[in-house]
Design an enzyme around this catalytic site. Structure first.
Site, PDB file in Angstrom:
ATOM      1  CG  ASP A 181      -2.019   0.907   1.267  1.00 34.16           C
ATOM      2  OD1 ASP A 181      -2.620   1.176   0.226  1.00 34.16           O
ATOM      3  OD2 ASP A 181      -2.308   1.439   2.358  1.00 34.16           O
ATOM      4  CE  LYS A 236      -5.558  -1.037  -1.344  1.00 36.56           C
ATOM      5  NZ  LYS A 236      -6.086  -0.378  -0.142  1.00 36.56           N
TER       6      LYS A 236
END
Ligand code: XMP
Length: 183
Positions: free
Chosen positions: A106, A134
């Site tokens: 992330d 992500k």
């Protein structure tokens, strides 16, 4: 609540069971090519990585060991707090080939911190393997060495990933219906 009822809370499936299986298979192939003669130590990041780790190791066709770490962030919940290692590996990693296994990349802070930690402990090599990424969320410069699938910037559950400790047992990765986050 049955797994079927849990699945009904999911508004959109982002990664199906079949897509996960294919991604894990492809990662296992790459790792088998690179680690066959290295007897690596696979270090899973609790809690989310436990499902991915279990599926991955069963497809790795070489000797290996498994351990787990846990990392939590403390401080103000609204800003990126300091990261703290709340569970450490059991053995000395000096001279070992360490492969850190995580469910999702992330901001990159967790894997950057762990990579740095094992390098300072003089592991022979330190690499990272992540099922999901992500990339738009990155706060520090960090890329996984082995990566399964990129997903958009949405909070996801399932396949080990949780919301309020629930939904980890869903076999796919999805986004909860918005009203569930709001309640
Ligand atoms: P960083 O930001 O350090 O964090 O790369 C990685 C960790 O953040 C958690 N995380 C999530 N957990 N759904 C979750 O259940 C998500 O969409 C999500 N995004 C990040 C996760 O614990 C991961 O190890």
């Amino acid at each position: 609540m049955s797994r079927r009822a849990l699945a009904e809370d999911v508004g959109e499936v982002l990664v199906t069971e079949q897509q996960i299986e294919a991604a894990v298979g492809s990662l296992a192939q790459q790792l088998t090519a690179d680690y066959a003669d290295k007897s690596p130590l696979l270090v899973g990041v609790l809690t989310g990585a436990f499902v991915f780790m279990a599926d991955l190791v069963r497809r790795l066709d070489f000797p290996l060991e498994v351990d787990f770490v846990a990392v939590s962030s403390y401080g103000d919940a609204t800003v990126a707090g300091e990261l703290e290692l709340t569970r450490d590996v059991s053995d000395n990693v000096a001279g070992r080939h360490v492969l850190i296994v995580d469910d999702i990349l992330d901001t990159g802070r967790t894997l950057a911190m762990l990579t740095d930690l094992f390098r300072r402990r003089e592991a022979a090599s330190v690499r990272t393997c992540c099922l999901l990424d992500k990339p738009s969320r990155r706060a520090v410069e960090f890329e996984a060495d082995y990566l399964g699938l990129e997903i958009p910037d949405q909070f996801v559950v399932g396949y080990g990933l949780d919301f309020a400790q629930g939904y980890r047992n869903l076999p796919f990765v999805g986004v909860l219906r918005p009203e569930l986050y709001e309640s």
